[in-house]
Write a protein that holds these residues in place. Structure first.
Motif, PDB file in Angstrom:
ATOM      1  N   ALA A  86      18.390  38.502  -0.412  1.00  0.00           N
ATOM      2  CA  ALA A  86      17.017  37.992  -0.377  1.00  0.00           C
ATOM      3  C   ALA A  86      17.014  36.679   0.387  1.00  0.00           C
ATOM      4  CB  ALA A  86      16.476  37.776  -1.794  1.00  0.00           C
ATOM      5  N   ASP A  87      15.966  36.463   1.179  1.00  0.00           N
ATOM      6  CA  ASP A  87      15.911  35.225   1.959  1.00  0.00           C
ATOM      7  C   ASP A  87      14.485  34.926   2.375  1.00  0.00           C
ATOM      8  OD1 ASP A  87      16.920  32.946   3.495  1.00  0.00           O
ATOM      9  OD2 ASP A  87      18.811  34.058   3.520  1.00  0.00           O
ATOM     10  N   GLY A  88      14.311  33.797   3.037  1.00  0.00           N
ATOM     11  CA  GLY A  88      13.009  33.382   3.543  1.00  0.00           C
ATOM     12  C   GLY A  88      13.135  32.895   4.974  1.00  0.00           C
ATOM     13  N   VAL A  89      12.051  32.352   5.503  1.00  0.00           N
ATOM     14  CA  VAL A  89      12.037  31.872   6.887  1.00  0.00           C
ATOM     15  C   VAL A  89      12.083  30.348   6.940  1.00  0.00           C
ATOM     16  CG1 VAL A  89      10.744  31.943   9.057  1.00  0.00           C
ATOM     17  CG2 VAL A  89      10.776  33.934   7.584  1.00  0.00           C
ATOM     18  N   GLY A  90      11.844  29.690   5.810  1.00  0.00           N
ATOM     19  CA  GLY A  90      11.893  28.236   5.774  1.00  0.00           C
ATOM     20  C   GLY A  90      10.735  27.581   6.508  1.00  0.00           C
ATOM     21  N   THR A  91      10.967  26.358   6.977  1.00  0.00           N
ATOM     22  CA  THR A  91       9.878  25.591   7.583  1.00  0.00           C
ATOM     23  C   THR A  91       9.567  26.023   9.013  1.00  0.00           C
ATOM     24  OG1 THR A  91      11.411  23.814   8.222  1.00  0.00           O
ATOM     25  CG2 THR A  91      10.281  23.589   6.111  1.00  0.00           C
ATOM     26  N   LYS A  92      10.203  27.067   9.480  1.00  0.00           N
ATOM     27  CA  LYS A  92       9.780  27.666  10.752  1.00  0.00           C
ATOM     28  C   LYS A  92       8.333  28.150  10.623  1.00  0.00           C
ATOM     29  CE  LYS A  92      11.445  30.849  14.352  1.00  0.00           C
ATOM     30  NZ  LYS A  92      12.528  31.792  14.728  1.00  0.00           N
ATOM     31  N   LEU A  93       7.919  28.429   9.386  1.00  0.00           N
ATOM     32  CA  LEU A  93       6.543  28.851   9.144  1.00  0.00           C
ATOM     33  C   LEU A  93       5.540  27.780   9.568  1.00  0.00           C
ATOM     34  CD1 LEU A  93       6.806  30.583   5.638  1.00  0.00           C
ATOM     35  CD2 LEU A  93       6.608  31.670   7.884  1.00  0.00           C
ATOM     36  N   LYS A  94       5.921  26.507   9.455  1.00  0.00           N
ATOM     37  CA  LYS A  94       5.010  25.427   9.855  1.00  0.00           C
ATOM     38  C   LYS A  94       4.615  25.571  11.325  1.00  0.00           C
ATOM     39  CE  LYS A  94       4.450  22.504   6.330  1.00  0.00           C
ATOM     40  NZ  LYS A  94       3.102  22.066   5.856  1.00  0.00           N
ATOM     41  N   LEU A  95       5.558  25.997  12.160  1.00  0.00           N
ATOM     42  CA  LEU A  95       5.266  26.206  13.575  1.00  0.00           C
ATOM     43  C   LEU A  95       4.336  27.398  13.766  1.00  0.00           C
ATOM     44  CD1 LEU A  95       8.791  25.590  15.082  1.00  0.00           C
ATOM     45  CD2 LEU A  95       6.752  24.252  15.547  1.00  0.00           C
ATOM     46  N   ALA A  96       4.545  28.427  12.957  1.00  0.00           N
ATOM     47  CA  ALA A  96       3.668  29.597  13.024  1.00  0.00           C
ATOM     48  C   ALA A  96       2.227  29.185  12.727  1.00  0.00           C
ATOM     49  CB  ALA A  96       4.138  30.666  12.037  1.00  0.00           C
ATOM     50  N   PHE A  97       2.050  28.312  11.732  1.00  0.00           N
ATOM     51  CA  PHE A  97       0.706  27.841  11.396  1.00  0.00           C
ATOM     52  C   PHE A  97       0.108  27.060  12.572  1.00  0.00           C
ATOM     53  CE2 PHE A  97       2.644  27.156   6.907  1.00  0.00           C
ATOM     54  CZ  PHE A  97       2.687  28.518   6.699  1.00  0.00           C
ATOM     55  N   ASP A  98       0.914  26.152  13.147  1.00  0.00           N
ATOM     56  CA  ASP A  98       0.416  25.295  14.222  1.00  0.00           C
ATOM     57  C   ASP A  98       0.078  26.084  15.481  1.00  0.00           C
ATOM     58  OD1 ASP A  98       0.747  23.095  12.591  1.00  0.00           O
ATOM     59  OD2 ASP A  98       2.706  22.550  13.414  1.00  0.00           O
ATOM     60  N   LEU A  99       0.881  27.097  15.786  1.00  0.00           N
ATOM     61  CA  LEU A  99       0.713  27.861  17.024  1.00  0.00           C
ATOM     62  C   LEU A  99      -0.173  29.086  16.866  1.00  0.00           C
ATOM     63  CD1 LEU A  99       4.416  27.717  18.263  1.00  0.00           C
ATOM     64  CD2 LEU A  99       2.479  26.494  19.254  1.00  0.00           C
ATOM     65  N   GLY A 100      -0.424  29.478  15.617  1.00  0.00           N
ATOM     66  CA  GLY A 100      -1.213  30.689  15.403  1.00  0.00           C
ATOM     67  C   GLY A 100      -0.451  31.946  15.793  1.00  0.00           C
ATOM     68  N   ILE A 101       0.887  31.877  15.739  1.00  0.00           N
ATOM     69  CA  ILE A 101       1.739  33.023  16.060  1.00  0.00           C
ATOM     70  C   ILE A 101       2.379  33.500  14.765  1.00  0.00           C
ATOM     71  CG2 ILE A 101       3.757  33.839  17.332  1.00  0.00           C
ATOM     72  CD1 ILE A 101       3.203  31.658  19.395  1.00  0.00           C
ATOM     73  N   HIS A 102       2.030  34.700  14.326  1.00  0.00           N
ATOM     74  CA  HIS A 102       2.470  35.149  13.007  1.00  0.00           C
ATOM     75  C   HIS A 102       3.290  36.440  13.021  1.00  0.00           C
ATOM     76  CE1 HIS A 102      -0.238  32.086  11.401  1.00  0.00           C
ATOM     77  NE2 HIS A 102      -1.161  32.553  12.222  1.00  0.00           N
ATOM     78  N   ASN A 103       3.350  37.134  14.139  1.00  0.00           N
ATOM     79  CA  ASN A 103       4.093  38.395  14.153  1.00  0.00           C
ATOM     80  C   ASN A 103       5.599  38.185  14.246  1.00  0.00           C
ATOM     81  OD1 ASN A 103       3.570  37.493  16.884  1.00  0.00           O
ATOM     82  ND2 ASN A 103       4.439  39.416  17.593  1.00  0.00           N
ATOM     83  N   THR A 104       6.036  37.090  14.853  1.00  0.00           N
ATOM     84  CA  THR A 104       7.476  36.899  15.036  1.00  0.00           C
ATOM     85  C   THR A 104       8.190  36.482  13.752  1.00  0.00           C
ATOM     86  OG1 THR A 104       7.120  34.625  15.786  1.00  0.00           O
ATOM     87  CG2 THR A 104       7.246  36.337  17.472  1.00  0.00           C
ATOM     88  N   VAL A 105       7.500  35.792  12.834  1.00  0.00           N
ATOM     89  CA  VAL A 105       8.180  35.363  11.610  1.00  0.00           C
ATOM     90  C   VAL A 105       8.535  36.564  10.737  1.00  0.00           C
ATOM     91  CG1 VAL A 105       7.296  33.008  11.563  1.00  0.00           C
ATOM     92  CG2 VAL A 105       5.940  34.839  10.536  1.00  0.00           C
ATOM     93  N   GLY A 106       7.762  37.634  10.842  1.00  0.00           N
ATOM     94  CA  GLY A 106       8.116  38.858  10.130  1.00  0.00           C
ATOM     95  C   GLY A 106       9.409  39.437  10.660  1.00  0.00           C
TER      96      GLY A 106
END
Length: 373
Positions: A86-106
């Protein structure tokens, strides 16, 4: 409130209840509290469609049950060992929020989990996700699940379930958190533990695509606070925009790991994630051994050099925070090195000989350390 008013209210408790009731012109619903069940149901219908693209004949039923069903093909495995992570993506998600790019974090999430079990020889079977946000945005959710489904499909595992939670007041608007859980299988006789690693074995490093999913708290501080970059700032030193470079997808090494393992060329494998080479390589070393890694034996990606320069980050800190351009280390017995080299070349897989296994220092109690030279 005057004492007489308090006395009056206490003597007539129904009056306060009546006042509160009259203030509510209409019944309060879950949607009024911030959870739109109807919108969530529509989003889940779309999730079911995306997930079904990853199904195979071992998946029983569909999305929506209390538990997901997967039938293990016991004819294919003599002594199957299940491997999970089990794992997560960490604070890389903050960049997803800022850039509006959400498909790559999956994709990041699935590939990270796949690598974690594949280093032990496991083939991924199925994947489940947890996605939580303050208010569910159907468009964002679909992007995330699309990334999950695409990566599951590419890695040959089924996205068979998960949890999508709306938690108003718990997350900032436009933010979410996600985690993944994966289960794979390996024949008991083919589990890769690293216990056969001996001094003289060769360390092969396979390139990363960038930071993958680790070190983002430090990277974001250096880029956006110390250097003052914006996500769309072009950085000449790395030849890319800040946000684009940091959002590069965490690579899956599944295919090449399977080829090496099936050919019997592997003594151990280490996925270089949080903790870098410094902390991840020792996880597979037997007692009494250590690893000698030759700095300069592989090309460090420009983004890591730039991060180091921005913060004058000590080398030891860089090596235990970032992967430094090596996402996977494969330990190959010295006598099998030529075969491994030939296989990697045929697969057009880049690799670097980055060191070897040595005897641990007699002053070390157990060994299992990395020595950088």
């Amino acid at each position: 409130m005057p004492k007489s008013a308090l006395t009056k209210a206490a003597s007539n408790p129904s009056s306060s209840a009546s006042t509160a009731s009259s203030a509510l012109a209409k019944p309060v619903t879950y949607a009024d509290a911030g959870v739109d069940i109807s919108s969530g149901d529509r989003t889940k219908d779309r999730i079911k469609y995306l997930a079904k693209r990853t199904f195979n004949r071992n998946v029983l039923g569909g999305i929506g049950g209390f538990g997901a069903l997967f039938q293990l093909d016991l004819k294919k495995w003599t002594e199957p060992i299940l491997v999970s992570s089990a794992d997560g993506v960490g604070t890389k998600l903050k960049l997803a929020f800022d850039l509006g790019i959400h498909n790559t974090v999956g994709q990041d999430l699935v590939n990270h989990c796949v690598n974690d079990i594949a280093v032990q020889g496991a083939v991924p079977l199925f994947f489940l996700d947890y996605l939580a946000s303050g208010t569910m945005d159907p468009a964002v959710t679909e992007q995330i699940i699309t990334g999950l489904a695409d990566a599951c499909k590419a890695n040959g595992c089924a996205l068979i379930g998960g949890e999508t939670a709306q938690m108003p007041g718990f997350y900032q608007d436009g933010e979410y958190d996600m985690a993944g859980f994966i289960v794979g299988v390996v024949e008991k006789s083919k589990v890769i533990t690293g216990e056969t690693i001996v001094p003289g074995d060769i360390l092969l490093g396979l390139p990363s695509t960038g930071l993958h999913t680790n070190g983002y708290s430090l990277a974001r501080k250096l880029f956006f606070e110390v250097a003052g970059y914006k996500p769309n700032s072009y950085i000449g030193a790395i030849g890319d925009k800040a946000g684009t470079a940091l959002m590069k997808v965490h690579r899956s090494y599944l295919s090449i790991m399977q080829k090496l393992a099936n050919a019997g060329l592997v003594a151990g494998m280490a996925h270089i994630t949080g903790g870098g080479i410094t902390e991840n390589l020792p996880r597979i070393l037997p007692k009494g051994t250590a690893a000698q890694v030759e700095l300069g034996s592989w090309p460090v990606l420009p983004i890591f050099e730039h991060l180091r320069d921005l913060g004058q980050v000590p080398q030891a800190e860089m090596l235990r925070t970032f992967n430094m351009g090596i996402g996977l280390i494969v330990v190959v017995p010295a006598e099998k090195f030529r075969k491994a080299q030939a296989l990697l070349n045929r697969a057009e897989e880049k690799f670097h000989v980055i060191g070897r296994i040595i005897k641990s220092d007699k002053n070390d109690k157990d060994g299992r350390k990395v020595h950088f030279a």
